[in-house]
Each structure stands twice: as C-alpha cells, then as structure tokens.
Write an enzyme that holds these catalytic residues in place. Structure first.
Site, short mmCIF file in Angstrom:
data_model
loop_
_atom_site.label_atom_id
_atom_site.label_comp_id
_atom_site.label_asym_id
_atom_site.label_seq_id
_atom_site.Cartn_x
_atom_site.Cartn_y
_atom_site.Cartn_z
N ARG A 1 -2.50 12.11 14.17
CA ARG A 1 -3.67 12.20 13.29
C ARG A 1 -4.24 13.61 13.40
O ARG A 1 -4.35 14.16 14.51
CB ARG A 1 -4.71 11.15 13.69
CG ARG A 1 -6.08 11.42 13.12
CD ARG A 1 -7.04 10.26 13.21
NE ARG A 1 -8.42 10.70 13.25
CZ ARG A 1 -9.08 11.25 12.23
NH1 ARG A 1 -8.48 11.46 11.08
NH2 ARG A 1 -10.34 11.63 12.35
N GLU B 1 -15.38 10.59 15.66
CA GLU B 1 -14.63 10.46 14.40
C GLU B 1 -14.57 8.97 14.10
O GLU B 1 -15.35 8.21 14.67
CB GLU B 1 -13.26 11.15 14.49
CG GLU B 1 -12.41 10.78 15.70
CD GLU B 1 -11.56 9.55 15.49
OE1 GLU B 1 -11.98 8.47 15.98
OE2 GLU B 1 -10.47 9.64 14.93
N GLY C 1 -7.74 15.43 12.12
CA GLY C 1 -8.98 15.12 11.42
C GLY C 1 -10.13 15.98 11.88
O GLY C 1 -9.96 16.93 12.64
N ARG D 1 -5.62 16.66 1.51
CA ARG D 1 -5.23 17.54 2.62
C ARG D 1 -3.74 17.38 2.91
O ARG D 1 -3.06 18.33 3.27
CB ARG D 1 -6.08 17.24 3.84
CG ARG D 1 -6.04 18.35 4.85
CD ARG D 1 -7.35 18.51 5.59
NE ARG D 1 -8.31 19.26 4.85
CZ ARG D 1 -9.62 19.02 4.85
NH1 ARG D 1 -10.09 18.03 5.54
NH2 ARG D 1 -10.43 19.78 4.16
N HIS E 1 0.81 -1.23 0.00
CA HIS E 1 0.00 0.00 0.00
C HIS E 1 0.83 1.27 0.00
O HIS E 1 0.29 2.37 0.05
CB HIS E 1 -0.93 0.01 1.23
CG HIS E 1 -1.56 -1.31 1.48
ND1 HIS E 1 -1.08 -2.22 2.39
CD2 HIS E 1 -2.63 -1.90 0.90
CE1 HIS E 1 -1.81 -3.30 2.38
NE2 HIS E 1 -2.75 -3.14 1.48
N ASP F 1 -18.87 19.56 12.59
CA ASP F 1 -20.33 19.58 12.65
C ASP F 1 -20.76 19.22 14.07
O ASP F 1 -19.98 18.62 14.81
CB ASP F 1 -20.95 18.59 11.65
CG ASP F 1 -20.37 17.19 11.78
OD1 ASP F 1 -19.21 16.99 11.39
OD2 ASP F 1 -21.07 16.30 12.28
N1 HPA Z 1 -19.46 11.17 12.46
C1 HPA Z 1 -18.35 10.46 12.27
N2 HPA Z 1 -17.21 11.01 11.89
C2 HPA Z 1 -17.17 12.32 11.69
C3 HPA Z 1 -18.29 13.12 11.88
C4 HPA Z 1 -19.49 12.52 12.29
O1 HPA Z 1 -20.53 13.17 12.47
N3 HPA Z 1 -17.94 14.40 11.60
C5 HPA Z 1 -16.64 14.37 11.24
N4 HPA Z 1 -16.17 13.12 11.31
#
Ligand code: HPA
Length: 237
Positions: free
Chosen positions: A88, A181, A90, A25, A5, A206
C-alpha cells in the site's frame, strides 16, 4: 475470470501490486513509471494496470478509502488472482512532532478500533502486522535510495471526522501510534488470512500536531519518492 469488483482476467495481474487509495494515482504511476502498460480493471473506475518497471512486471491498482474498500480489492487480488505481495502507498496525518509533512513512514504494525479483523476471521487482536520480510526489502531499498524512513506503529481509523467528545486518542496513545490513515489494518488482516504478504508505506500529508497541510499539487509531487520506493522494492520480490 473476474470478480464482482474486478474485471481483470486470471494471469493479467502481476505477483506484486502497488496499491494507492486513489485510482487516478494508480493511473499516474502507470503513465509515469511503467512501460508496456495494460488497463486490467475499470469496474467502478477503480483503475488497475499491469506494466513493466525496469523490465519487470508489476501491477498498480487503486484500493479506495477505508477498510471495507481496501478489504474487498486486496482480498480478491490475494485470493482469486494469485497476487503474492501488496504494497500500500498512501498518505497519513502525523500524531507526533517529529513527523512532518513530506516525511516517509513504513508501518511496523497497525492499531485499529475497527471490527474488520474480528469480523472477517475472528482475529481478536487490535494490532495487525505487515510482512516482516517485505518490510525488510523496503527498508533496504530506502537505504539504497538514501530516503529517510520512519518505522513505527500506525493508526488505521474508521473515522476521518472525529468530534471532540470522541475517545479515539486513548487507543492511539496506548499503542504509541505515530500517524493515522484508514486502510492498513484490513490489508494486513487479509494478507494474514490468505497467507500472503502486505506492507504499507505512507507519506505524511498533514500534521495533527502542527496543523501543517499540503496542497493537492504538493501531494502529487511528494508522492513521487514513495512511488519510487514502492516500485524499486517491488522489482526485488
Ligand atoms: N486522518 C485519516 N487519514 C488520513 C489523514 C488523517 O488526518 N491524513 C491522511 N490520511
């Protein structure tokens, strides 16, 4: 040497790797922040780069979405490429009203219902832990940069689209998870299995409480603080 990989040669990967989920990214970080950049992996377009940040060598490579994906890439970096630290970086969804979009989170530990850790190494705990020493470097760096950092237990979920009948919130509540996440539990299990160090910095993209969301453009921008925090921490290692 390469793996199924990763086409990087031995010696081409720095001892510290920043790992966003999205390979583009990784490219953005290399293009924006690094000098002397070399593309070291393009298998499956999971781009990896090694370059210099403030004169110090660092690599950045995508890990993909979900635990099987990040599990493969991080294991190979730790086991076959001599990587010592993976940070990480994210995005996460917030479970609590105190955490809003754009907020920065450092994983104190990761809860998951995933079978990754037991399957991989017979680790039976449903919590996997990051490196405390690496976390401390990140906390100190955030202080130096004047960034607010929420430190809490995160949820690494195998499922993005839960249906209403799912009981997934039982575990989330039991472990007081602040956000969700999909990767850190596997990354931490891999670091444990190989005797290496891993941490996870997240930006809230979010909220599952207020249903606030961010646009792709906003996410691009809000990732900048997290990238800076990861890079500034990386050059201290
Ligand atoms: N759920 C899972 N992973 C995520 C989310 C989520 O709402 N937002 C960003 N990563």
């Amino acid at each position: 040497m390469s793996t199924p990989h990763n086409s990087a040669n031995l010696g081409e990967v720095a001892k510290t790797v920043l790992m966003p989920g999205d390979p583009l990214r990784a490219k953005f970080i290399a293009d924006t922040y690094l000098t002397d950049v070399k593309l070291i992996n393009r298998v499956r377009n999971m781009f990896g780069y090694t370059g210099k940040y403030k004169g110090k060598e660092v690599s950045v490579m995508g890990g993909g979405m979900g635990m099987p994906s990040v599990g493969i890439y991080s294991y190979e970096l730790f086991k076959f490429y001599g990587v010592e630290n993976i940070i990480r970086i994210g995005t996460a969804g917030s479970y609590i009203p105190e955490l809003n979009v754009f907020d920065l989170v450092l994983a104190k530990d990761a809860y998951s219902e995933s079978s990754y850790a037991i399957d991989m190494a017979n680790y039976t705990e449903d919590i996997q832990k990051p490196s405390e020493s690496l976390n401390n470097v990140i906390i100190e760096t955030a202080k130096d940069l004047n960034f607010n950092l929420h430190v809490g237990t995160i949820h690494s979920s195998d499922v993005f689209y839960h249906l209403p009948e799912s009981k997934y919130m039982d575990g989330v509540k039991k472990h007081n998870c602040s956000c969700v996440e999909m990767e850190s539990f596997a990354l931490f299990a891999n670091a444990r299995a190989t005797g290496k160090r891993a941490s996870c910095i997240l930006t809230i993209s979010d909220s599952l409480v207020s249903h606030q969301e961010t646009t792709a453009e906003e996410r691009e921008k809000l990732m900048n603080n997290m990238m800076l925090l990861g890079l500034e921490a990386a050059i201290k290692l």
